[in-house]
Design an enzyme around this catalytic site. Sequence first.
Site: not given
Length: 458
Positions: A106, A248, A252
Amino acid sequence: MAEQLIISVSGMRGIVGENLSAPVAAEYGCAFGTFLKNKHSSKKEKLTVCIARDSRPSGQMLGSAVAAGLCAVGIDVVDLGITTTPGAGVMLSELGCAGGVVITASHNPIGYNGIKLLLDNGVAPPPSQAEQIRRCFFDKDFAPADSVNCGKLTFNDQTDAAHIAKVLAIVDREAIAARNFKVVLDSVNGAGGRVTKKLLAELGCEVIAINDEPTGMFAHKPEPTAENLTGLCEVVKTKSAVIGFAQDPDADRLAIVDENGTYIGEEYTLALAAKYIFSKRSGSAAANLSTSRMIDDIAEQAGGQVVRTAVGEANVAAAMFEHDCIIGGEGNGGVIDLRVGPVRNSLVGIALVLQLMTETGKTVSQLVGEIGGYHMTKEKFTAEQNHAQQILDLAKKAFAEAKLDTTDGCRFDFDDGWLHLRTSNTEPVMRAIVEAKDPRAAREYLNAVSKIRMKVLG
Ligand code: MG
Protein backbone atom coordinates in the site's frame (compact mmCIF):
# COMPACT_ATOMS: atom_id res chain seq x y z
CA MET A 1 17.44 -4.66 14.49
CA ALA A 2 15.49 -5.90 11.50
CA GLU A 3 11.79 -5.21 11.67
CA GLN A 4 9.53 -8.16 12.30
CA LEU A 5 7.40 -9.73 9.63
CA ILE A 6 3.88 -8.52 10.41
CA ILE A 7 1.00 -10.94 10.04
CA SER A 8 -2.44 -9.44 10.67
CA VAL A 9 -6.03 -9.85 9.49
CA SER A 10 -5.25 -8.12 6.22
CA GLY A 11 -2.28 -10.39 5.44
CA MET A 12 1.50 -10.20 5.70
CA ARG A 13 3.89 -7.25 5.43
CA GLY A 14 7.66 -7.14 5.57
CA ILE A 15 10.88 -5.86 4.07
CA VAL A 16 11.94 -7.57 0.86
CA GLY A 17 15.36 -9.21 1.14
CA GLU A 18 15.19 -9.14 4.95
CA ASN A 19 12.16 -10.98 6.23
CA LEU A 20 9.88 -11.16 3.19
CA SER A 21 11.30 -13.65 0.67
CA ALA A 22 10.12 -16.07 -2.01
CA PRO A 23 10.14 -19.09 0.39
CA VAL A 24 8.06 -17.15 2.94
CA ALA A 25 5.62 -16.05 0.22
CA ALA A 26 5.32 -19.58 -1.18
CA GLU A 27 4.54 -21.01 2.27
CA TYR A 28 2.00 -18.23 2.86
CA GLY A 29 0.40 -19.24 -0.47
CA CYS A 30 0.33 -22.87 0.74
CA ALA A 31 -1.29 -21.78 4.01
CA PHE A 32 -3.96 -19.65 2.31
CA GLY A 33 -4.69 -22.40 -0.22
CA THR A 34 -4.97 -25.06 2.49
CA PHE A 35 -7.31 -22.80 4.46
CA LEU A 36 -9.52 -22.22 1.40
CA LYS A 37 -9.67 -25.96 0.63
CA ASN A 38 -10.83 -26.66 4.19
CA LYS A 39 -13.32 -23.80 4.06
CA HIS A 40 -14.83 -25.01 0.78
CA SER A 41 -14.39 -28.74 1.44
CA SER A 42 -17.91 -29.52 0.19
CA LYS A 43 -17.05 -28.18 -3.30
CA LYS A 44 -16.17 -30.87 -5.84
CA GLU A 45 -14.50 -28.65 -8.45
CA LYS A 46 -11.07 -27.09 -8.11
CA LEU A 47 -10.90 -23.69 -6.44
CA THR A 48 -9.50 -20.60 -8.15
CA VAL A 49 -7.64 -17.67 -6.60
CA CYS A 50 -6.73 -14.48 -8.50
CA ILE A 51 -3.47 -12.67 -7.83
CA ALA A 52 -2.87 -8.98 -8.47
CA ARG A 53 0.16 -6.87 -7.66
CA ASP A 54 1.00 -3.20 -7.40
CA SER A 55 3.98 -1.89 -9.35
CA ARG A 56 6.75 -2.57 -6.82
CA PRO A 57 9.74 -4.27 -8.54
CA SER A 58 9.51 -7.14 -6.01
CA GLY A 59 5.85 -7.80 -6.87
CA GLN A 60 6.44 -10.31 -9.64
CA MET A 61 8.86 -12.36 -7.55
CA LEU A 62 6.51 -12.50 -4.56
CA GLY A 63 3.40 -13.02 -6.69
CA SER A 64 5.04 -15.96 -8.52
CA ALA A 65 6.02 -17.49 -5.18
CA VAL A 66 2.49 -17.16 -3.74
CA ALA A 67 1.10 -18.62 -6.99
CA ALA A 68 3.47 -21.59 -6.72
CA GLY A 69 2.36 -22.16 -3.13
CA LEU A 70 -1.31 -22.06 -4.09
CA CYS A 71 -0.78 -24.41 -7.06
CA ALA A 72 1.21 -26.77 -4.80
CA VAL A 73 -1.88 -27.34 -2.66
CA GLY A 74 -4.16 -27.78 -5.68
CA ILE A 75 -5.56 -24.29 -6.27
CA ASP A 76 -5.80 -22.84 -9.79
CA VAL A 77 -4.35 -19.35 -10.04
CA VAL A 78 -5.31 -16.46 -12.34
CA ASP A 79 -2.56 -13.86 -12.61
CA LEU A 80 -4.07 -10.40 -13.16
CA GLY A 81 -0.66 -8.70 -13.51
CA ILE A 82 -0.15 -5.14 -12.25
CA THR A 83 -3.62 -4.24 -11.02
CA THR A 84 -5.13 -2.04 -8.34
CA THR A 85 -6.45 -3.58 -5.11
CA PRO A 86 -10.06 -2.56 -5.93
CA GLY A 87 -9.59 -3.99 -9.45
CA ALA A 88 -8.60 -7.31 -7.89
CA GLY A 89 -11.81 -7.14 -5.83
CA VAL A 90 -13.88 -6.68 -8.99
CA MET A 91 -12.20 -9.61 -10.79
CA LEU A 92 -12.53 -11.87 -7.78
CA SER A 93 -16.29 -11.63 -8.06
CA GLU A 94 -16.35 -11.64 -11.91
CA LEU A 95 -14.33 -14.86 -12.03
CA GLY A 96 -16.11 -16.50 -9.09
CA CYS A 97 -12.83 -16.99 -7.21
CA ALA A 98 -12.66 -18.61 -3.77
CA GLY A 99 -10.18 -15.93 -2.76
CA GLY A 100 -7.85 -13.19 -3.91
CA VAL A 101 -4.29 -12.14 -3.19
CA VAL A 102 -2.86 -8.67 -3.71
CA ILE A 103 0.91 -8.21 -3.56
CA THR A 104 1.16 -4.69 -2.15
CA ALA A 105 2.51 -2.74 0.78
CA SER A 106 0.00 0.00 0.00
CA HIS A 107 1.36 3.44 1.00
CA ASN A 108 4.54 2.10 2.66
CA PRO A 109 7.98 2.91 1.20
CA ILE A 110 9.46 0.90 -1.66
CA GLY A 111 11.49 -1.43 0.58
CA TYR A 112 8.32 -2.96 1.90
CA ASN A 113 5.95 -5.34 0.25
CA GLY A 114 2.99 -7.30 1.49
CA ILE A 115 0.57 -10.11 0.73
CA LYS A 116 -3.01 -9.04 1.23
CA LEU A 117 -5.67 -11.76 1.39
CA LEU A 118 -9.32 -11.53 0.32
CA LEU A 119 -12.09 -14.08 0.78
CA ASP A 120 -14.70 -14.88 -1.89
CA ASN A 121 -16.86 -11.97 -0.67
CA GLY A 122 -14.00 -9.55 -1.50
CA VAL A 123 -13.23 -8.78 2.14
CA ALA A 124 -10.21 -9.66 4.32
CA PRO A 125 -10.72 -12.74 6.53
CA PRO A 126 -12.35 -12.01 9.89
CA PRO A 127 -9.96 -12.39 12.89
CA SER A 128 -10.84 -16.04 13.66
CA GLN A 129 -10.17 -17.13 10.06
CA ALA A 130 -7.03 -14.97 9.81
CA GLU A 131 -5.78 -16.83 12.89
CA GLN A 132 -6.39 -20.20 11.17
CA ILE A 133 -4.28 -19.05 8.19
CA ARG A 134 -1.53 -17.76 10.50
CA ARG A 135 -1.51 -21.04 12.45
CA CYS A 136 -1.35 -23.07 9.25
CA PHE A 137 1.58 -20.91 8.03
CA PHE A 138 3.62 -21.31 11.23
CA ASP A 139 2.82 -25.03 11.68
CA LYS A 140 3.45 -25.68 7.96
CA ASP A 141 0.32 -27.78 8.14
CA PHE A 142 -0.21 -27.78 4.37
CA ALA A 143 -2.27 -30.13 2.21
CA PRO A 144 -0.04 -30.73 -0.88
CA ALA A 145 -1.61 -31.96 -4.11
CA ASP A 146 -0.10 -34.74 -6.22
CA SER A 147 1.35 -34.23 -9.68
CA VAL A 148 -2.02 -34.59 -11.41
CA ASN A 149 -4.08 -32.45 -9.04
CA CYS A 150 -1.75 -29.49 -8.52
CA GLY A 151 -3.09 -26.12 -9.63
CA LYS A 152 -2.53 -24.43 -12.98
CA LEU A 153 -1.57 -20.85 -13.66
CA THR A 154 -3.33 -18.72 -16.27
CA PHE A 155 -3.19 -15.02 -17.13
CA ASN A 156 -6.03 -12.54 -17.48
CA ASP A 157 -5.81 -8.95 -18.74
CA GLN A 158 -9.49 -8.01 -18.48
CA THR A 159 -9.33 -6.24 -15.09
CA ASP A 160 -9.29 -2.66 -16.38
CA ALA A 161 -12.31 -3.21 -18.64
CA ALA A 162 -14.35 -4.95 -15.93
CA HIS A 163 -13.40 -2.38 -13.29
CA ILE A 164 -14.17 0.65 -15.49
CA ALA A 165 -17.54 -0.81 -16.55
CA LYS A 166 -18.56 -1.22 -12.89
CA VAL A 167 -17.54 2.35 -12.02
CA LEU A 168 -19.24 3.89 -15.07
CA ALA A 169 -22.47 2.13 -14.12
CA ILE A 170 -22.82 4.23 -10.93
CA VAL A 171 -22.48 7.66 -12.62
CA ASP A 172 -23.91 9.54 -15.60
CA ARG A 173 -21.06 9.30 -18.07
CA GLU A 174 -22.55 11.58 -20.73
CA ALA A 175 -23.30 14.34 -18.24
CA ILE A 176 -19.77 14.28 -16.84
CA ALA A 177 -18.22 14.06 -20.32
CA ALA A 178 -20.18 17.14 -21.42
CA ARG A 179 -18.19 19.20 -18.92
CA ASN A 180 -14.77 18.37 -20.44
CA PHE A 181 -13.09 18.67 -17.07
CA LYS A 182 -9.36 19.29 -17.08
CA VAL A 183 -7.89 17.07 -14.35
CA VAL A 184 -4.44 16.17 -13.09
CA LEU A 185 -3.77 12.63 -11.91
CA ASP A 186 -0.78 11.61 -9.76
CA SER A 187 -0.57 7.81 -9.51
CA VAL A 188 2.85 7.84 -7.76
CA ASN A 189 4.15 5.24 -10.28
CA GLY A 190 1.80 2.72 -8.71
CA ALA A 191 -0.84 0.41 -10.15
CA GLY A 192 -3.49 3.10 -10.60
CA GLY A 193 -2.19 5.12 -13.57
CA ARG A 194 -3.17 2.91 -16.50
CA VAL A 195 -6.76 2.12 -15.49
CA THR A 196 -7.50 5.57 -14.07
CA LYS A 197 -6.34 7.35 -17.24
CA LYS A 198 -8.73 5.09 -19.20
CA LEU A 199 -11.60 5.84 -16.80
CA LEU A 200 -11.00 9.60 -17.01
CA ALA A 201 -10.88 9.40 -20.83
CA GLU A 202 -14.25 7.58 -20.76
CA LEU A 203 -15.55 10.43 -18.61
CA GLY A 204 -14.50 12.94 -21.27
CA CYS A 205 -11.79 14.53 -19.16
CA GLU A 206 -8.67 16.19 -20.44
CA VAL A 207 -6.09 14.30 -18.38
CA ILE A 208 -2.68 15.52 -17.35
CA ALA A 209 -1.05 12.44 -15.84
CA ILE A 210 2.07 12.66 -13.72
CA ASN A 211 4.01 9.72 -12.24
CA ASP A 212 1.73 7.43 -14.25
CA GLU A 213 4.28 4.81 -15.37
CA PRO A 214 3.85 1.72 -13.15
CA THR A 215 7.56 1.34 -12.39
CA GLY A 216 7.21 1.12 -8.62
CA MET A 217 10.01 3.70 -8.42
CA PHE A 218 7.84 6.14 -6.49
CA ALA A 219 8.46 9.75 -7.57
CA HIS A 220 7.62 10.95 -4.05
CA LYS A 221 6.75 9.36 -0.72
CA PRO A 222 3.74 7.20 -1.60
CA GLU A 223 1.30 8.16 1.15
CA PRO A 224 -1.13 10.70 -0.37
CA THR A 225 -0.66 13.36 2.32
CA ALA A 226 -0.18 17.13 1.91
CA GLU A 227 3.61 17.11 2.32
CA ASN A 228 4.00 14.44 -0.40
CA LEU A 229 1.76 16.11 -2.99
CA THR A 230 3.35 19.52 -3.50
CA GLY A 231 4.19 18.51 -7.10
CA LEU A 232 0.56 17.70 -7.87
CA CYS A 233 -0.63 20.98 -6.32
CA GLU A 234 1.83 22.89 -8.51
CA VAL A 235 0.70 21.18 -11.74
CA VAL A 236 -3.01 21.79 -10.95
CA LYS A 237 -2.24 25.47 -10.53
CA THR A 238 0.05 26.00 -13.52
CA LYS A 239 -2.18 24.01 -15.88
CA SER A 240 -5.40 25.66 -14.58
CA ALA A 241 -7.01 22.28 -13.95
CA VAL A 242 -10.30 22.04 -12.03
CA ILE A 243 -9.14 19.23 -9.75
CA GLY A 244 -6.13 17.08 -8.89
CA PHE A 245 -6.35 13.43 -7.85
CA ALA A 246 -3.66 11.49 -5.98
CA GLN A 247 -3.65 7.74 -5.49
CA ASP A 248 -1.51 5.51 -3.30
CA PRO A 249 0.46 2.67 -4.99
CA ASP A 250 -2.41 0.14 -4.93
CA ALA A 251 -5.01 2.84 -5.71
CA ASP A 252 -7.47 2.15 -2.92
CA ARG A 253 -6.89 5.57 -1.34
CA LEU A 254 -7.63 8.93 -2.99
CA ALA A 255 -6.63 12.46 -2.03
CA ILE A 256 -7.90 15.60 -3.74
CA VAL A 257 -6.41 18.98 -4.67
CA ASP A 258 -8.83 21.81 -5.43
CA GLU A 259 -8.83 24.16 -8.43
CA ASN A 260 -6.53 26.59 -6.59
CA GLY A 261 -3.87 23.92 -6.18
CA THR A 262 -4.73 23.46 -2.48
CA TYR A 263 -4.64 20.01 -0.90
CA ILE A 264 -8.03 19.68 0.81
CA GLY A 265 -7.21 16.75 3.10
CA GLU A 266 -8.08 13.06 2.73
CA GLU A 267 -11.09 13.32 5.06
CA TYR A 268 -12.91 15.29 2.36
CA THR A 269 -12.69 12.45 -0.17
CA LEU A 270 -15.32 10.35 1.60
CA ALA A 271 -17.31 13.46 2.57
CA LEU A 272 -17.59 14.64 -1.06
CA ALA A 273 -18.47 11.15 -2.32
CA ALA A 274 -21.11 10.83 0.42
CA LYS A 275 -22.50 14.26 -0.43
CA TYR A 276 -23.26 13.07 -3.95
CA ILE A 277 -24.63 9.67 -2.91
CA PHE A 278 -26.95 11.16 -0.27
CA SER A 279 -28.25 13.70 -2.82
CA LYS A 280 -29.57 10.76 -4.89
CA ARG A 281 -30.33 7.89 -2.54
CA SER A 282 -31.58 7.42 0.99
CA GLY A 283 -30.12 5.03 3.51
CA SER A 284 -27.18 4.69 5.87
CA ALA A 285 -23.44 5.19 5.58
CA ALA A 286 -20.67 3.31 7.38
CA ALA A 287 -17.37 4.76 8.54
CA ASN A 288 -14.72 3.79 11.06
CA LEU A 289 -14.55 5.48 14.46
CA SER A 290 -11.55 7.64 13.44
CA THR A 291 -13.35 9.22 10.48
CA SER A 292 -14.47 12.87 10.53
CA ARG A 293 -17.91 13.91 11.70
CA MET A 294 -18.46 15.54 8.32
CA ILE A 295 -20.11 12.34 7.12
CA ASP A 296 -22.57 12.46 10.05
CA ASP A 297 -23.49 16.05 9.10
CA ILE A 298 -24.01 15.06 5.45
CA ALA A 299 -26.06 11.97 6.33
CA GLU A 300 -28.14 13.89 8.87
CA GLN A 301 -29.03 16.63 6.36
CA ALA A 302 -30.33 13.88 4.06
CA GLY A 303 -32.27 12.14 6.82
CA GLY A 304 -29.77 9.28 7.01
CA GLN A 305 -27.35 8.06 9.62
CA VAL A 306 -23.84 6.67 10.01
CA VAL A 307 -22.91 3.25 11.36
CA ARG A 308 -19.54 3.49 13.11
CA THR A 309 -17.11 0.57 13.05
CA ALA A 310 -13.69 -0.47 14.30
CA VAL A 311 -10.80 0.78 12.16
CA GLY A 312 -10.04 -1.47 9.17
CA GLU A 313 -11.56 -1.85 5.74
CA ALA A 314 -13.02 -5.30 6.53
CA ASN A 315 -14.96 -3.89 9.49
CA VAL A 316 -16.45 -1.09 7.41
CA ALA A 317 -17.34 -3.51 4.60
CA ALA A 318 -18.99 -5.93 7.04
CA ALA A 319 -21.14 -3.12 8.47
CA MET A 320 -22.07 -2.03 4.95
CA PHE A 321 -23.29 -5.54 4.09
CA GLU A 322 -25.17 -5.82 7.38
CA HIS A 323 -26.92 -2.45 7.15
CA ASP A 324 -27.19 -2.32 3.36
CA CYS A 325 -25.25 0.97 3.36
CA ILE A 326 -25.31 3.20 0.30
CA ILE A 327 -21.78 4.54 0.91
CA GLY A 328 -18.94 3.85 3.31
CA GLY A 329 -15.25 4.17 3.88
CA GLU A 330 -12.46 5.53 5.95
CA GLY A 331 -11.12 9.03 6.53
CA ASN A 332 -7.81 8.17 4.85
CA GLY A 333 -9.40 8.70 1.43
CA GLY A 334 -10.93 5.23 1.12
CA VAL A 335 -14.40 5.24 -0.46
CA ILE A 336 -16.50 2.07 -0.72
CA ASP A 337 -19.60 1.64 -2.91
CA LEU A 338 -20.90 -1.93 -2.74
CA ARG A 339 -22.25 -1.69 -6.29
CA VAL A 340 -18.61 -1.79 -7.43
CA GLY A 341 -17.31 -3.94 -4.58
CA PRO A 342 -16.57 -3.98 -0.84
CA VAL A 343 -13.05 -2.62 -1.35
CA ARG A 344 -11.86 0.98 -0.87
CA ASN A 345 -11.69 2.32 -4.40
CA SER A 346 -10.01 5.52 -5.66
CA LEU A 347 -11.74 5.17 -9.05
CA VAL A 348 -15.14 5.20 -7.32
CA GLY A 349 -14.08 8.32 -5.38
CA ILE A 350 -12.98 10.05 -8.60
CA ALA A 351 -16.19 9.23 -10.48
CA LEU A 352 -18.50 10.31 -7.61
CA VAL A 353 -16.67 13.61 -7.05
CA LEU A 354 -16.75 14.45 -10.79
CA GLN A 355 -20.48 13.61 -10.80
CA LEU A 356 -21.03 15.93 -7.81
CA MET A 357 -19.17 18.75 -9.60
CA THR A 358 -21.22 18.09 -12.76
CA GLU A 359 -24.60 18.16 -11.04
CA THR A 360 -23.95 21.15 -8.79
CA GLY A 361 -21.86 23.16 -11.25
CA LYS A 362 -19.66 24.04 -8.29
CA THR A 363 -15.88 24.01 -7.89
CA VAL A 364 -14.11 21.77 -5.41
CA SER A 365 -13.35 24.68 -3.09
CA GLN A 366 -17.03 25.75 -3.14
CA LEU A 367 -18.15 22.20 -2.31
CA VAL A 368 -15.58 21.97 0.49
CA GLY A 369 -16.79 25.31 1.83
CA GLU A 370 -20.39 24.06 1.86
CA ILE A 371 -19.48 20.93 3.80
CA GLY A 372 -17.63 23.05 6.33
CA GLY A 373 -14.96 21.45 8.37
CA TYR A 374 -13.46 20.45 11.64
CA HIS A 375 -9.99 20.61 13.10
CA MET A 376 -8.53 17.15 13.32
CA THR A 377 -5.27 16.31 15.06
CA LYS A 378 -3.63 12.91 15.33
CA GLU A 379 -0.95 11.82 17.77
CA LYS A 380 0.90 8.54 18.04
CA PHE A 381 2.98 7.36 21.00
CA THR A 382 4.59 4.16 22.24
CA ALA A 383 2.60 2.30 24.90
CA GLU A 384 2.83 -1.38 25.86
CA GLN A 385 -0.48 -3.18 26.25
CA ASN A 386 -0.77 -2.83 30.04
CA HIS A 387 0.03 0.90 29.86
CA ALA A 388 -2.45 1.37 27.01
CA GLN A 389 -5.16 -0.25 29.14
CA GLN A 390 -4.34 2.07 32.07
CA ILE A 391 -4.55 5.08 29.75
CA LEU A 392 -7.97 3.94 28.49
CA ASP A 393 -9.22 3.39 32.07
CA LEU A 394 -8.08 6.86 33.17
CA ALA A 395 -9.57 8.45 30.05
CA LYS A 396 -12.93 6.83 30.81
CA LYS A 397 -12.86 8.55 34.21
CA ALA A 398 -11.65 11.89 32.84
CA PHE A 399 -14.29 11.99 30.08
CA ALA A 400 -17.11 10.38 32.05
CA GLU A 401 -19.62 12.91 30.66
CA ALA A 402 -18.99 11.91 27.02
CA LYS A 403 -20.91 9.33 25.00
CA LEU A 404 -18.60 6.29 24.93
CA ASP A 405 -18.10 3.69 22.17
CA THR A 406 -15.69 0.84 23.04
CA THR A 407 -15.85 -1.07 19.75
CA ASP A 408 -12.19 -0.22 19.04
CA GLY A 409 -10.37 1.31 22.02
CA CYS A 410 -12.45 4.21 23.33
CA ARG A 411 -14.22 6.85 21.30
CA PHE A 412 -15.57 9.74 23.37
CA ASP A 413 -18.21 11.91 21.71
CA PHE A 414 -18.74 15.41 23.05
CA ASP A 415 -21.15 18.08 21.80
CA ASP A 416 -18.31 20.06 20.22
CA GLY A 417 -16.14 17.19 18.99
CA TRP A 418 -14.77 13.74 19.69
CA LEU A 419 -11.67 11.88 20.78
CA HIS A 420 -10.66 8.37 19.70
CA LEU A 421 -7.99 6.47 21.63
CA ARG A 422 -6.93 3.14 20.18
CA THR A 423 -4.02 0.72 20.14
CA SER A 424 -2.40 -0.57 16.98
CA ASN A 425 -2.98 -4.23 16.05
CA THR A 426 0.56 -4.63 14.77
CA GLU A 427 2.87 -2.60 17.06
CA PRO A 428 2.99 -1.29 20.69
CA VAL A 429 1.62 2.06 19.66
CA MET A 430 -1.37 4.07 20.80
CA ARG A 431 -3.12 6.64 18.65
CA ALA A 432 -5.14 9.64 19.74
CA ILE A 433 -7.34 11.26 17.12
CA VAL A 434 -9.30 14.34 18.08
CA GLU A 435 -11.69 16.47 16.07
CA ALA A 436 -13.61 19.61 16.98
CA LYS A 437 -15.08 22.69 15.27
CA ASP A 438 -12.93 24.94 17.42
CA PRO A 439 -9.17 24.23 17.29
CA ARG A 440 -8.88 25.29 20.94
CA ALA A 441 -11.34 22.59 21.99
CA ALA A 442 -9.38 20.02 20.00
CA ARG A 443 -6.19 21.10 21.73
CA GLU A 444 -7.82 20.90 25.16
CA TYR A 445 -8.88 17.29 24.59
CA LEU A 446 -5.37 16.40 23.45
CA ASN A 447 -3.85 18.17 26.46
CA ALA A 448 -6.07 16.08 28.72
CA VAL A 449 -4.78 12.94 26.98
CA SER A 450 -1.18 14.15 27.41
CA LYS A 451 -1.73 14.53 31.15
CA ILE A 452 -3.08 10.98 31.40
CA ARG A 453 -0.17 9.72 29.33
CA MET A 454 2.38 11.43 31.58
CA LYS A 455 0.71 9.92 34.61
CA VAL A 456 0.96 6.38 33.22
CA LEU A 457 4.18 6.52 31.18
CA GLY A 458 6.03 9.09 33.29
MG1 MG B 1 -3.52 1.34 -0.29
